[in-house]
Design a protein around this motif. Structure first.
Motif, mmCIF file in Angstrom:
data_model
loop_
_atom_site.group_PDB
_atom_site.id
_atom_site.type_symbol
_atom_site.label_atom_id
_atom_site.label_comp_id
_atom_site.label_asym_id
_atom_site.label_seq_id
_atom_site.Cartn_x
_atom_site.Cartn_y
_atom_site.Cartn_z
ATOM 1 N N LEU A 1 0.900 -1.225 -0.008
ATOM 2 C CA LEU A 1 0.014 0.008 0.115
ATOM 3 C C LEU A 1 0.902 1.369 0.163
ATOM 4 C CD1 LEU A 1 -2.615 -1.244 2.874
ATOM 5 C CD2 LEU A 1 -3.008 -0.901 0.341
ATOM 6 N N SER A 2 0.616 2.159 -1.011
ATOM 7 C CA SER A 2 1.383 3.288 -0.879
ATOM 8 C C SER A 2 1.797 4.134 0.397
ATOM 9 C CB SER A 2 1.193 4.245 -2.140
ATOM 10 O OG SER A 2 -0.270 4.722 -1.909
ATOM 11 N N PRO A 3 0.495 4.443 1.234
ATOM 12 C CA PRO A 3 0.716 5.111 2.337
ATOM 13 C C PRO A 3 1.696 4.038 3.565
ATOM 14 C CG PRO A 3 -1.453 5.245 1.728
ATOM 15 C CD PRO A 3 -0.758 4.037 0.982
ATOM 16 N N THR A 4 2.020 2.930 3.318
ATOM 17 C CA THR A 4 2.198 2.225 4.155
ATOM 18 C C THR A 4 3.755 2.272 3.949
ATOM 19 O OG1 THR A 4 0.659 0.478 4.423
ATOM 20 C CG2 THR A 4 2.460 -0.257 4.994
ATOM 21 N N THR A 5 4.298 2.728 2.633
ATOM 22 C CA THR A 5 5.810 2.787 2.472
ATOM 23 C C THR A 5 6.174 3.886 3.248
ATOM 24 O OG1 THR A 5 5.253 4.146 0.448
ATOM 25 C CG2 THR A 5 5.413 1.688 0.175
ATOM 26 N N ARG B 1 9.320 3.287 5.778
ATOM 27 C CA ARG B 1 10.610 3.876 5.711
ATOM 28 C C ARG B 1 10.788 5.070 6.703
ATOM 29 N NH1 ARG B 1 14.799 4.679 2.361
ATOM 30 N NH2 ARG B 1 15.723 6.690 2.141
ATOM 31 N N TYR B 2 9.794 5.714 7.245
ATOM 32 C CA TYR B 2 10.047 6.997 7.929
ATOM 33 C C TYR B 2 9.409 6.475 9.612
ATOM 34 C CZ TYR B 2 10.618 9.142 3.558
ATOM 35 O OH TYR B 2 11.114 9.380 2.280
ATOM 36 N N GLY B 3 8.448 5.892 9.496
ATOM 37 C CA GLY B 3 8.023 5.356 10.958
ATOM 38 C C GLY B 3 8.814 4.229 11.449
ATOM 39 N N THR B 4 9.380 3.181 10.891
ATOM 40 C CA THR B 4 9.998 2.190 11.416
ATOM 41 C C THR B 4 11.516 2.209 11.099
ATOM 42 O OG1 THR B 4 9.960 0.601 9.562
ATOM 43 C CG2 THR B 4 8.060 0.690 11.251
ATOM 44 N N LYS B 5 11.902 3.283 9.786
ATOM 45 C CA LYS B 5 13.267 3.490 9.646
ATOM 46 C C LYS B 5 13.966 2.684 8.946
ATOM 47 C CE LYS B 5 13.855 7.341 13.074
ATOM 48 N NZ LYS B 5 12.807 7.860 12.531
ATOM 49 N N PHE B 6 12.993 1.568 8.091
ATOM 50 C CA PHE B 6 13.502 0.394 7.392
ATOM 51 C C PHE B 6 14.030 1.204 6.012
ATOM 52 C CE2 PHE B 6 13.574 -2.834 4.313
ATOM 53 C CZ PHE B 6 14.623 -3.760 4.795
ATOM 54 N N PRO B 7 15.441 1.001 5.495
ATOM 55 C CA PRO B 7 15.724 1.580 4.312
ATOM 56 C C PRO B 7 15.366 0.684 3.205
ATOM 57 C CG PRO B 7 17.586 0.551 5.138
ATOM 58 C CD PRO B 7 16.399 0.137 6.138
ATOM 59 N N ALA B 8 14.260 1.270 2.570
ATOM 60 C CA ALA B 8 13.686 0.870 1.194
ATOM 61 C C ALA B 8 12.973 1.941 0.318
ATOM 62 C CB ALA B 8 12.613 -0.326 1.535
ATOM 63 N N ARG C 1 11.261 12.680 -3.600
ATOM 64 C CA ARG C 1 12.751 12.397 -4.050
ATOM 65 C C ARG C 1 13.191 11.377 -3.156
ATOM 66 N NH1 ARG C 1 13.128 18.144 -2.938
ATOM 67 N NH2 ARG C 1 14.373 17.611 -1.102
ATOM 68 N N ASP C 2 12.987 11.277 -1.883
ATOM 69 C CA ASP C 2 13.939 10.401 -1.028
ATOM 70 C C ASP C 2 13.167 9.208 -1.074
ATOM 71 O OD1 ASP C 2 15.632 9.879 1.409
ATOM 72 O OD2 ASP C 2 13.983 9.463 2.311
ATOM 73 N N LEU C 3 11.662 8.954 -1.130
ATOM 74 C CA LEU C 3 11.199 7.591 -0.674
ATOM 75 C C LEU C 3 10.991 6.727 -2.174
ATOM 76 C CD1 LEU C 3 9.153 5.559 0.540
ATOM 77 C CD2 LEU C 3 7.274 6.944 -0.297
#
Length: 412
Positions: free
Chosen positions: A115-119, A123-130, A377-379
């Motif tokens: 789901l696009s909002p889940t990304t 990335r920013y809530g759990t800080k997993f680099p994807a 840019r970042d996501l």
């Protein structure tokens, strides 16, 4: 028998369930990806990645059995990954968004739709680099309601189900509610719901049709084919298509770990090439795609019938929705679900702004720190999809503008 939500949060055990993320799933995954356990999980994933250096690492798809997964499954079934020189493993079906994210973070799968909002949360809530490398599909969702509901206003004082708080479904539903003078709330079961309130609950998509049939909810907003199933079984009717609110919006996107992008960019390019080719094929072979994904297909990717899937993937019945007034924006010339891979920055920026104005459960403090232009840019890493689009004839092959720019159109 009337449908009654479980007293404890549901954990789906059905092997063919296309579930959403429940509160228990969310809390469990938050713990797994929180400060205490994030490093061990990342190291486990890195170790798995490092065991297969270069482009020889197999494509390991994780998916839920919904039409959102179509490009990944079509690419697998038609051996498009192999045509790019890649090895594949059998796609892994997961029962919930929590499970698919957990498997992705730990390196068990390396190509997923999400789901696009889940990304944003990952990335920013759990800080997993994807990174998002492509869109998986456009539109493909609807607000489906009981037969006695004729307008959004009729939902006042009632309960509506969503698949997850961080979903385009939650965002668009709340836009519709606000526009009609209604307020989204989350009330415990048995609580009074005011006439100007709509109670939101999270339900696994596979439970939504039965919940509507049992009158436990007045409606649901979710990805297909559950809306189509409700229609075919005369359980409910489509009140509004998501793509008729936000024109050609993304729902699910293709998500890759940064470690894979950095360590094997050629692999990431070939994965993206296959997905882009799968989307182009699906646009012109809708019925064949439905047969490929159906329970009767050779791979049995989903538990759904050809009839249900064809109602989603085929555009033949969309004009009837326009004629009846369900699809209000006739000039948009949309399909019920469509496929184009380019991740427009304007969409990502508007997604951030819209999510900030949307009620979600849990700690969403990370959202307030996000700048829409920065996230766009970042996501997103659009290098691979640009190359893949050029290889199949350029943006015009998907009916896209040559400059790959657009303005977002939202009509509630």
């Amino acid at each position: 028998m009337d449908y009654k939500p479980a007293t404890r949060p549901h954990i789906c055990l059905s092997s063919n369930c296309g579930c959403g993320m429940t509160r228990r799933d969310f809390l469990r995954l938050s713990a797994l990806t929180g400060a205490g356990l994030a490093v061990p999980m990342l190291r486990a994933g890195d170790a798995m990645a490092q065991a297969a250096k270069g482009d020889d690492v197999p494509v390991k798809i994780g998916y839920l059995p919904i039409t959102d997964a179509t490009p990944l499954l079509v690419a697998h079934a038609r051996k498009l990954f192999e045509a790019e020189g890649l090895r594949t493993e059998a796609p892994r079906l997961f029962r919930s968004w929590a499970q698919i994210v957990e498997a992705f973070v730990s390196g068990q799968v390396n190509v997923i739709h999400l789901l696009s909002p889940t990304t944003l949360w990952v990335r920013y809530g759990t800080k997993f680099p994807a990174k998002v490398v492509a869109w998986n599909h456009m539109n493909g969702s609807a607000l489906t309601v009981a037969h006695d509901i004729d307008t959004v206003t009729d939902l006042g004082g009632k309960t509506v189900a969503i698949p997850f708080w961080y979903s385009i479904h939650n965002i668009l539903l709340q836009k519709l509610l606000v526009a009609n003078g209604l307020t989204a709330v989350t009330r415990p079961r048995g609580s009074t719901i005011a006439a100007n309130e709509v109670n939101l609950i999270v339900l696994p998509p596979a439970e939504m049709v039965s919940a509507l049939a049992g009158k436990g909810i007045a409606g649901f907003i979710v990805a297909d084919p559950f809306n189509a199933a409700a229609e075919i079984n005369n359980v409910g009717k489509v009140l509004r298509f998501s793509g008729d609110v936000w024109k050609d919006h993304a729902c699910c996107v293709t998500f890759l770990a940064e470690r894979d992008i950095a360590e094997r960019p050629h692999w990431a390019q070939r994965v993206t090439n296959a997905i882009v080719k799968a989307q182009l094929w699906t646009r012109s072979n809708q019925l064949d795609a439905a047969k490929l994904l159906a329970a009767s297909g050779d791979n049995r990717y989903t538990p759904h019938s050809v009839e249900v899937l064809a109602k989603v993937l085929s555009a033949t019945d969309y004009k009837a929705y326009e004629d009846s007034g369900v699809a209000r924006n006739k000039g948009w010339h949309q399909r019920r679900i469509d496929f184009q891979p380019y991740p427009f920055p304007s969409y990502t920026e508007e997604l951030v702004r819209s999510l900030l104005a949307t009620k979600v459960e849990g700690d969403a403090s990370f959202l307030a720190k996000l700048d829409p232009a920065f996230v766009a840019r970042d996501l997103v890493d659009d290098r691979f999809v640009r190359t893949a689009i050029d290889a199949v004839g350029g943006p015009q092959a998907f009916g896209l503008p040559a400059n790959l720019l657009r303005q977002e159109t939202i009509v509630v």
